[in-house]
Design an enzyme around this catalytic site. Structure first.
Site, mmCIF file in Angstrom:
data_model
loop_
_atom_site.group_PDB
_atom_site.id
_atom_site.type_symbol
_atom_site.label_atom_id
_atom_site.label_comp_id
_atom_site.label_asym_id
_atom_site.label_seq_id
_atom_site.Cartn_x
_atom_site.Cartn_y
_atom_site.Cartn_z
ATOM 1 N N ARG A 130 0.801 -1.236 0.000
ATOM 2 C CA ARG A 130 0.000 0.000 0.000
ATOM 3 C C ARG A 130 0.826 1.275 0.000
ATOM 4 O O ARG A 130 0.266 2.369 0.042
ATOM 5 C CB ARG A 130 -0.980 -0.029 1.168
ATOM 6 C CG ARG A 130 -1.885 -1.239 1.088
ATOM 7 C CD ARG A 130 -3.068 -1.213 2.013
ATOM 8 N NE ARG A 130 -3.957 -2.302 1.687
ATOM 9 C CZ ARG A 130 -4.029 -3.470 2.338
ATOM 10 N NH1 ARG A 130 -3.274 -3.681 3.394
ATOM 11 N NH2 ARG A 130 -4.861 -4.402 1.933
ATOM 12 N N THR A 174 2.110 -5.121 4.651
ATOM 13 C CA THR A 174 1.628 -4.537 3.399
ATOM 14 C C THR A 174 1.376 -3.034 3.513
ATOM 15 O O THR A 174 1.255 -2.354 2.501
ATOM 16 C CB THR A 174 0.304 -5.214 2.967
ATOM 17 O OG1 THR A 174 -0.632 -5.117 4.032
ATOM 18 C CG2 THR A 174 0.511 -6.671 2.611
ATOM 19 N N GLY A 190 -1.504 -10.499 9.378
ATOM 20 C CA GLY A 190 -1.517 -11.943 9.642
ATOM 21 C C GLY A 190 -2.590 -12.381 10.621
ATOM 22 O O GLY A 190 -2.534 -13.474 11.177
ATOM 23 N N GLY A 191 -3.605 -11.530 10.819
ATOM 24 C CA GLY A 191 -4.639 -11.803 11.819
ATOM 25 C C GLY A 191 -5.441 -13.068 11.575
ATOM 26 O O GLY A 191 -6.086 -13.572 12.492
ATOM 27 N N ASN A 269 -9.116 -8.249 13.936
ATOM 28 C CA ASN A 269 -9.969 -9.193 14.647
ATOM 29 C C ASN A 269 -9.187 -9.954 15.705
ATOM 30 O O ASN A 269 -8.024 -10.296 15.505
ATOM 31 C CB ASN A 269 -10.577 -10.207 13.663
ATOM 32 C CG ASN A 269 -9.498 -11.016 12.948
ATOM 33 O OD1 ASN A 269 -8.836 -10.497 12.058
ATOM 34 N ND2 ASN A 269 -9.307 -12.266 13.347
ATOM 35 N N ASP A 319 -15.316 -10.878 12.103
ATOM 36 C CA ASP A 319 -14.119 -10.359 11.432
ATOM 37 C C ASP A 319 -14.227 -8.867 11.140
ATOM 38 O O ASP A 319 -13.781 -8.395 10.084
ATOM 39 C CB ASP A 319 -13.788 -11.135 10.149
ATOM 40 C CG ASP A 319 -12.386 -10.788 9.635
ATOM 41 O OD1 ASP A 319 -11.515 -10.528 10.472
ATOM 42 O OD2 ASP A 319 -12.186 -10.751 8.405
HETATM 43 CA CA CA Z 1 -9.350 -9.978 9.810
#
Ligand code: CA
Ligand code: CA
Length: 581
Positions: A130, A174, A190-191, A269, A319
């Site tokens: 990004r 990212t 990496g959630g 999350n 989420d």
């Molecule tokens: Ca998530």
């Protein structure tokens, strides 16, 4: 002849010192300086507003392309970058952790860097990047193997390269880093793999770690190589050992408010998605909130100590990552505020000093999981819209399926909104969709998806999913809305010329009237736009740039929506525009 020689000499000198060092003062002044774009968000308040008005409502129909630059090769996928502009050079990141320096005048490549990723990286939601950050004589960006790389601005040579997490456990990076007082500050992604969200600050010159701040309660931060303080209170809102793999990825980077000297990162999350597992052993009336997942966290940039937090979705179970950008602004009465449009479908205004709740409104229709937000900023849950507990199912394998709105991709996802101080409005790229979601048993395994949920995303309306909305943060009213067939996934920019710029997955880069939403201009870029527009001034003219290149989370995770947009073509390019002469 003499004049010619002097001109040549000046040109030679200018070339040799063309790339000046970027200072903290340059970064602090980025929102106001029109000749450059030095930061993600076009200023660390993330307003994405330019004081430029040479391109405006009257002449927007005369915008034409100047050059385009291909990110081609076999490495297509989503191009979500925000270009940076410094001393006539554009710096962009590309899919698969690449970075390019391009002559902003003509689109000629100056250098490129390819991170050469190892086998086995685990990006959850496309191989995107990004954007980068510039400071001193270096440019910084995160890579999909969970590293932060510092490159020489002039040559693209690697100056240092540091690990922020173990990519084999699901860590990646990212988001664009943020620079504050000589520190380069990053989150992590990496959630969906049960990693632990963290913010890390490094000396921008050496790459040496200065502080870390895990954002899940029970973990301990560091300062100058030693333990500092625990985040929250162990087991206050998490049962047992679940906090150890508690998620809360800080995957969208941060903002910085110089007035209160506070950096704010959001946490994603809590892991796993199945919320019943995170309340095990607790009476159901008194379940854990799972701090500080699904929260915005205000921190001291010097040492990473937490100043305040605001949790958008306690004991989150859909989420609804709490990572969306916090935009610092001043309301019409002069009060200093933060605003954020959460994945959970509510637009929040918070007090800038202490993160205290001010107001919230729903910004998408048919929100099902909560009937509203109470006076303390806490959701009023519709308990029957929580995906069921699988342990109560006859076979213990699949809990009750519910249809929840928004879908887990959110009323708004990562794509940044813009605030125009001229109109006082926020321009929010939102999506109207829902999902079937159910819970399943799951246990943590390093490097494996850690969800405990299944889902299918579905549109709510026949004619649109995307909806660009102009929201008045003072009144909570939605002033206008522009619908789009495909889900919106691009950033938004506003200008003093009264224009709102954004792009669509269908490939159109568009300009709208900031007061009415009337479309004033559109250009087909050849692939879907999921990037972030910028504008700057060069040789007395106003330029605009945006990346084109369809991809991101929607085609990978979008269920029935992904099928609906499967006809869209990939391709990666940067487009630059100005007014026709
Ligand atoms: Ca998530
Ligand atoms: Ca600037």
């Amino acid at each position: 002849m003499k004049k010619y020689l002097i001109a040549c000499l000046i040109a030679a000198l200018t070339t040799s010192v063309a790339v000046a060092d970027v200072t903290e003062a340059d970064i602090a002044g980025d929102a106001a300086s029109t000749g450059d774009v030095l930061t993600n968000g076009m200023g660390r308040h993330l307003q994405r507003y330019s004081p430029l008005d040479k391109i405006n409502k009257e002449n927007a129909h005369k915008i034409v392309p100047v050059w385009a630059f291909s990110l081609g090769g076999e490495k297509q996928r989503g191009q979500e970058t925000q270009p940076l502009i410094h001393d006539g050079i554009m710096y962009i990141t590309g899919s698969y952790s690449r970075l390019y320096a391009i002559d902003a005048k003509n689109g000629n490549e100056i250098w490129q860097y390819d991170a050469r990723l190892p086998e086995g990286i685990l990006p959850c939601c496309d191989v995107v990047n990004r954007g980068a950050a510039i400071y001193g004589n270096k440019i910084y960006f995160g890579t999909l193997d969970a590293r932060i790389v510092a490159l020489d601005l002039k040559t693209g040579d690697v100056v240092w390269r540091k690990k922020i997490g173990d990519y084999k456990a699901g860590y990646s990076l990212t988001a664009a880093p943020i620079i504050v007082n000589g520190l380069v500050i990053t989150g992590n992604s990496g959630g969906e793999f049960g990693i632990v969200g963290e913010v890390q600050a490094r000396n921008a010159e050496s790459g040496e770690l200065v502080w870390t701040r895990p954002v899940i309660e029970g973990h301990v931060g560091t300062l100058n190589g030693k333990d500092s303080t625990m985040t929250g209170t162990l087991n206050a809102t998490w049962p047992g050992d679940l906090w150890k793999t508690g998620g809360g990825a800080t995957w969208l980077g941060g903002s910085y408010d110089i007035d209160t000297d506070t950096i704010v990162f959001g946490a994603g999350n809590p892991a796993p998605w199945n919320s019943w597992l995170r309340s095990a052993g607790k009476p159901k009336a008194n379940e854990g909130d799972n701090l500080y997942a699904a929260s915005r966290i205000g921190m001291n940039p010097a040492n990473g100590e937490i100043k305040w937090h605001f949790q958008t979705t306690p004991r989150e179970g859909w989420d609804y990552d709490g990572v969306n950008e916090m935009v610092a602004y001043t309301d019409r009465s002069g009060a200093k505020r933060w605003a954020t449009a959460d994945r959970n479908g509510f637009f929040y205004v918070l007090n800038r000093e202490d993160g205290k709740f001010v107001s919230a409104i729903p910004f998408v229709s048919k929100i099902s999981w909560a009937s509203g937000i109470d006076d303390n900023g806490r959701p009023i849950y519709n308990e029957d819209n929580r995906p069921g507990d699988p342990s109560e199912a006859a076979d213990g394998k699949k809990g009750k399926t519910i249809f929840a709105v928004p879908s887990f991709l959110g009323g708004k996802n990562w794509m940044p909104m813009s605030h125009s101080p001229k109109t006082g409005l926020f321009y929010v790229p939102s999506n109207e969709w829902g999902m079937d979601i159910w819970n399943e048993p799951v246990s943590y395994k390093k490097g494996a998806a850690y969800l405990g949920s299944g889902f299918t995303i579905k549109p709510l309306f026949k004619d649109h999913i995307g909806s660009l909305k102009a929201i008045d943060p003072d009144t909570g009213k939605i002033k206008w809305e522009v619908k789009n067939n495909a889900p919106l996934w691009a950033g938004v920019m506003t200008t003093a010329g009264g224009l709102v710029f954004t792009g669509t997955p269908e490939g159109h880069f568009k300009a709208f009237d900031d007061e009415t939403g009337k479309q004033l201009w559109s250009f087909q870029t050849g692939s879907g736009i999921v990037g972030q527009p910028v504008t700057w001034e060069m040789d007395g003219e106003q330029y605009i740039a945006v990346s084109s290149g369809w991809g991101g989370a929607v085609p990978l995770w979008g269920g029935e929506v992904a099928k609906k947009v499967s006809y869209l073509n990939q391709g990666g390019s940067i487009w630059v525009f100005k007014l026709s002469n």
